[in-house]
Write a protein that holds these residues in place. Sequence first.
Motif, PDB file in Angstrom:
ATOM      1  N   VAL A 103     -25.495 -35.383  48.602  1.00  0.00           N
ATOM      2  CA  VAL A 103     -25.296 -34.551  47.407  1.00  0.00           C
ATOM      3  C   VAL A 103     -25.169 -35.432  46.172  1.00  0.00           C
ATOM      4  CG1 VAL A 103     -23.661 -32.988  46.277  1.00  0.00           C
ATOM      5  CG2 VAL A 103     -24.338 -32.585  48.644  1.00  0.00           C
ATOM      6  N   ILE A 104     -24.420 -36.518  46.278  1.00  0.00           N
ATOM      7  CA  ILE A 104     -24.272 -37.434  45.146  1.00  0.00           C
ATOM      8  C   ILE A 104     -25.599 -38.110  44.834  1.00  0.00           C
ATOM      9  CG2 ILE A 104     -23.155 -39.579  44.406  1.00  0.00           C
ATOM     10  CD1 ILE A 104     -20.671 -38.631  45.981  1.00  0.00           C
ATOM     11  N   TYR A 105     -26.331 -38.503  45.862  1.00  0.00           N
ATOM     12  CA  TYR A 105     -27.617 -39.164  45.655  1.00  0.00           C
ATOM     13  C   TYR A 105     -28.618 -38.235  44.981  1.00  0.00           C
ATOM     14  CZ  TYR A 105     -31.825 -41.843  46.497  1.00  0.00           C
ATOM     15  OH  TYR A 105     -32.985 -42.528  46.324  1.00  0.00           O
ATOM     16  N   VAL A 106     -28.663 -36.976  45.409  1.00  0.00           N
ATOM     17  CA  VAL A 106     -29.583 -36.020  44.787  1.00  0.00           C
ATOM     18  C   VAL A 106     -29.210 -35.826  43.319  1.00  0.00           C
ATOM     19  CG1 VAL A 106     -30.252 -33.579  44.768  1.00  0.00           C
ATOM     20  CG2 VAL A 106     -30.297 -34.863  46.886  1.00  0.00           C
ATOM     21  N   SER A 107     -27.925 -35.831  43.016  1.00  0.00           N
ATOM     22  CA  SER A 107     -27.501 -35.727  41.623  1.00  0.00           C
ATOM     23  C   SER A 107     -27.949 -36.948  40.825  1.00  0.00           C
ATOM     24  CB  SER A 107     -25.984 -35.594  41.543  1.00  0.00           C
ATOM     25  OG  SER A 107     -25.550 -34.470  42.247  1.00  0.00           O
ATOM     26  N   ILE A 108     -27.873 -38.119  41.420  1.00  0.00           N
ATOM     27  CA  ILE A 108     -28.302 -39.339  40.741  1.00  0.00           C
ATOM     28  C   ILE A 108     -29.814 -39.336  40.532  1.00  0.00           C
ATOM     29  CG2 ILE A 108     -28.496 -41.857  41.012  1.00  0.00           C
ATOM     30  CD1 ILE A 108     -25.750 -41.791  42.340  1.00  0.00           C
ATOM     31  N   THR A 109     -30.573 -38.758  41.465  1.00  0.00           N
ATOM     32  CA  THR A 109     -32.031 -38.723  41.296  1.00  0.00           C
ATOM     33  C   THR A 109     -32.439 -37.842  40.125  1.00  0.00           C
ATOM     34  OG1 THR A 109     -32.315 -36.921  42.896  1.00  0.00           O
ATOM     35  CG2 THR A 109     -32.530 -39.186  43.717  1.00  0.00           C
ATOM     36  N   ASP A 110     -31.568 -36.936  39.686  1.00  0.00           N
ATOM     37  CA  ASP A 110     -31.860 -36.178  38.474  1.00  0.00           C
ATOM     38  C   ASP A 110     -31.725 -37.051  37.231  1.00  0.00           C
ATOM     39  OD1 ASP A 110     -32.374 -33.892  39.875  1.00  0.00           O
ATOM     40  OD2 ASP A 110     -30.359 -33.065  39.640  1.00  0.00           O
ATOM     41  N   ILE A 111     -30.853 -38.041  37.308  1.00  0.00           N
ATOM     42  CA  ILE A 111     -30.630 -38.929  36.167  1.00  0.00           C
ATOM     43  C   ILE A 111     -31.661 -40.052  36.160  1.00  0.00           C
ATOM     44  CG2 ILE A 111     -28.988 -40.525  35.114  1.00  0.00           C
ATOM     45  CD1 ILE A 111     -26.767 -38.802  36.436  1.00  0.00           C
ATOM     46  N   ILE A 112     -31.839 -40.703  37.307  1.00  0.00           N
ATOM     47  CA  ILE A 112     -32.796 -41.804  37.442  1.00  0.00           C
ATOM     48  C   ILE A 112     -34.036 -41.231  38.122  1.00  0.00           C
ATOM     49  CG2 ILE A 112     -33.184 -44.112  38.343  1.00  0.00           C
ATOM     50  CD1 ILE A 112     -30.112 -44.415  38.428  1.00  0.00           C
ATOM     51  N   TYR A 113     -35.053 -40.975  37.335  1.00  0.00           N
ATOM     52  CA  TYR A 113     -36.227 -40.214  37.763  1.00  0.00           C
ATOM     53  C   TYR A 113     -37.035 -40.903  38.855  1.00  0.00           C
ATOM     54  CZ  TYR A 113     -40.390 -37.339  37.172  1.00  0.00           C
ATOM     55  OH  TYR A 113     -41.445 -36.499  37.379  1.00  0.00           O
ATOM     56  N   TYR A 114     -36.985 -42.224  38.931  1.00  0.00           N
ATOM     57  CA  TYR A 114     -37.858 -42.944  39.856  1.00  0.00           C
ATOM     58  C   TYR A 114     -37.260 -43.145  41.244  1.00  0.00           C
ATOM     59  CZ  TYR A 114     -40.741 -43.665  35.834  1.00  0.00           C
ATOM     60  OH  TYR A 114     -41.532 -43.444  34.757  1.00  0.00           O
ATOM     61  N   ALA A 148     -31.918 -26.020  43.062  1.00  0.00           N
ATOM     62  CA  ALA A 148     -31.347 -25.767  41.735  1.00  0.00           C
ATOM     63  C   ALA A 148     -31.399 -27.018  40.862  1.00  0.00           C
ATOM     64  CB  ALA A 148     -29.904 -25.287  41.875  1.00  0.00           C
ATOM     65  N   SER A 149     -31.133 -28.177  41.455  1.00  0.00           N
ATOM     66  CA  SER A 149     -31.125 -29.397  40.652  1.00  0.00           C
ATOM     67  C   SER A 149     -32.526 -29.843  40.261  1.00  0.00           C
ATOM     68  CB  SER A 149     -30.404 -30.524  41.398  1.00  0.00           C
ATOM     69  OG  SER A 149     -31.152 -30.955  42.498  1.00  0.00           O
ATOM     70  N   LYS A 150     -33.522 -29.529  41.059  1.00  0.00           N
ATOM     71  CA  LYS A 150     -34.901 -29.943  40.771  1.00  0.00           C
ATOM     72  C   LYS A 150     -35.718 -28.861  40.071  1.00  0.00           C
ATOM     73  CE  LYS A 150     -34.271 -33.823  42.821  1.00  0.00           C
ATOM     74  NZ  LYS A 150     -33.855 -34.941  42.017  1.00  0.00           N
ATOM     75  N   GLY A 151     -35.162 -27.655  39.958  1.00  0.00           N
ATOM     76  CA  GLY A 151     -35.882 -26.584  39.285  1.00  0.00           C
ATOM     77  C   GLY A 151     -36.896 -25.879  40.164  1.00  0.00           C
ATOM     78  N   PHE A 152     -36.736 -25.945  41.461  1.00  0.00           N
ATOM     79  CA  PHE A 152     -37.641 -25.260  42.380  1.00  0.00           C
ATOM     80  C   PHE A 152     -37.182 -23.818  42.574  1.00  0.00           C
ATOM     81  CE2 PHE A 152     -38.308 -29.628  44.454  1.00  0.00           C
ATOM     82  CZ  PHE A 152     -39.372 -29.899  43.621  1.00  0.00           C
ATOM     83  N   PRO A 153     -38.061 -22.938  43.025  1.00  0.00           N
ATOM     84  CA  PRO A 153     -37.694 -21.534  43.245  1.00  0.00           C
ATOM     85  C   PRO A 153     -36.622 -21.385  44.326  1.00  0.00           C
ATOM     86  CG  PRO A 153     -40.066 -21.781  43.207  1.00  0.00           C
ATOM     87  CD  PRO A 153     -39.494 -23.157  43.207  1.00  0.00           C
ATOM     88  N   PHE A 154     -35.804 -20.361  44.174  1.00  0.00           N
ATOM     89  CA  PHE A 154     -34.681 -20.096  45.077  1.00  0.00           C
ATOM     90  C   PHE A 154     -35.170 -19.813  46.493  1.00  0.00           C
ATOM     91  CE2 PHE A 154     -31.483 -17.074  46.782  1.00  0.00           C
ATOM     92  CZ  PHE A 154     -30.420 -17.950  46.843  1.00  0.00           C
ATOM     93  N   LEU A 155     -34.607 -20.488  47.454  1.00  0.00           N
ATOM     94  CA  LEU A 155     -34.875 -20.371  48.901  1.00  0.00           C
ATOM     95  C   LEU A 155     -36.296 -20.750  49.297  1.00  0.00           C
ATOM     96  CD1 LEU A 155     -32.941 -17.174  50.024  1.00  0.00           C
ATOM     97  CD2 LEU A 155     -32.328 -19.553  50.410  1.00  0.00           C
ATOM     98  N   SER A 156     -37.038 -21.384  48.425  1.00  0.00           N
ATOM     99  CA  SER A 156     -38.412 -21.748  48.775  1.00  0.00           C
ATOM    100  C   SER A 156     -38.443 -22.865  49.817  1.00  0.00           C
ATOM    101  CB  SER A 156     -39.186 -22.167  47.529  1.00  0.00           C
ATOM    102  OG  SER A 156     -38.593 -23.287  46.913  1.00  0.00           O
ATOM    103  N   ILE A 157     -37.509 -23.799  49.779  1.00  0.00           N
ATOM    104  CA  ILE A 157     -37.481 -24.881  50.771  1.00  0.00           C
ATOM    105  C   ILE A 157     -37.108 -24.328  52.139  1.00  0.00           C
ATOM    106  CG2 ILE A 157     -36.307 -27.008  51.454  1.00  0.00           C
ATOM    107  CD1 ILE A 157     -36.160 -27.762  48.530  1.00  0.00           C
ATOM    108  N   VAL A 158     -36.150 -23.412  52.179  1.00  0.00           N
ATOM    109  CA  VAL A 158     -35.738 -22.814  53.453  1.00  0.00           C
ATOM    110  C   VAL A 158     -36.894 -22.019  54.049  1.00  0.00           C
ATOM    111  CG1 VAL A 158     -34.117 -21.219  54.526  1.00  0.00           C
ATOM    112  CG2 VAL A 158     -33.319 -22.774  52.748  1.00  0.00           C
TER     113      VAL A 158
END
Length: 161
Positions: free
Chosen positions: A29-40, A76-86
Amino acid sequence: MYLMQTFPSMRRSSTHKTYLKISFWIFLVIYVSITDIIYYLPPLFGIIYVLAQEHYENEEFNIFYFLVPFCIFFEASKGFPFLSIVLFMAFSFKIILPRFRKLFGYHKAFIPLFIFYAYFGYFGFLYLFRFFYEVPSFSWLLLSYAICESILVWLFLWIIE
């Protein structure tokens, strides 16, 4: 005879494994949050897909209690549609995966292929259902994410074997 009792704290306890699993999910969860800040930084979507696939094939469904909220947070953090990954995972695990396993069997050499499938198959899935979901713009950075995650998985498999 008493050598095994010399270091009793060296034994693996199931409570320690539970703490490791919880720590792993907190790290994600922390890493995914950091990937929003550091794009690469790669978002580890392919690795999450492979972990979910392995647990699904082993019929260990308890992982999905953590995975579904994580996927919702990821979307939600990446802006993808709701429940699309599931929905993508359910589609893949029920339709694509059994046919793939019937043709090629079970081998760890296919794990990098599944990472590439996770990224590009997900965007194909969104494009297939573009009338229901808004399709995010495609970036060639996804290819670098998939390559980086494949290298990480190969290193991890090399270390544990």
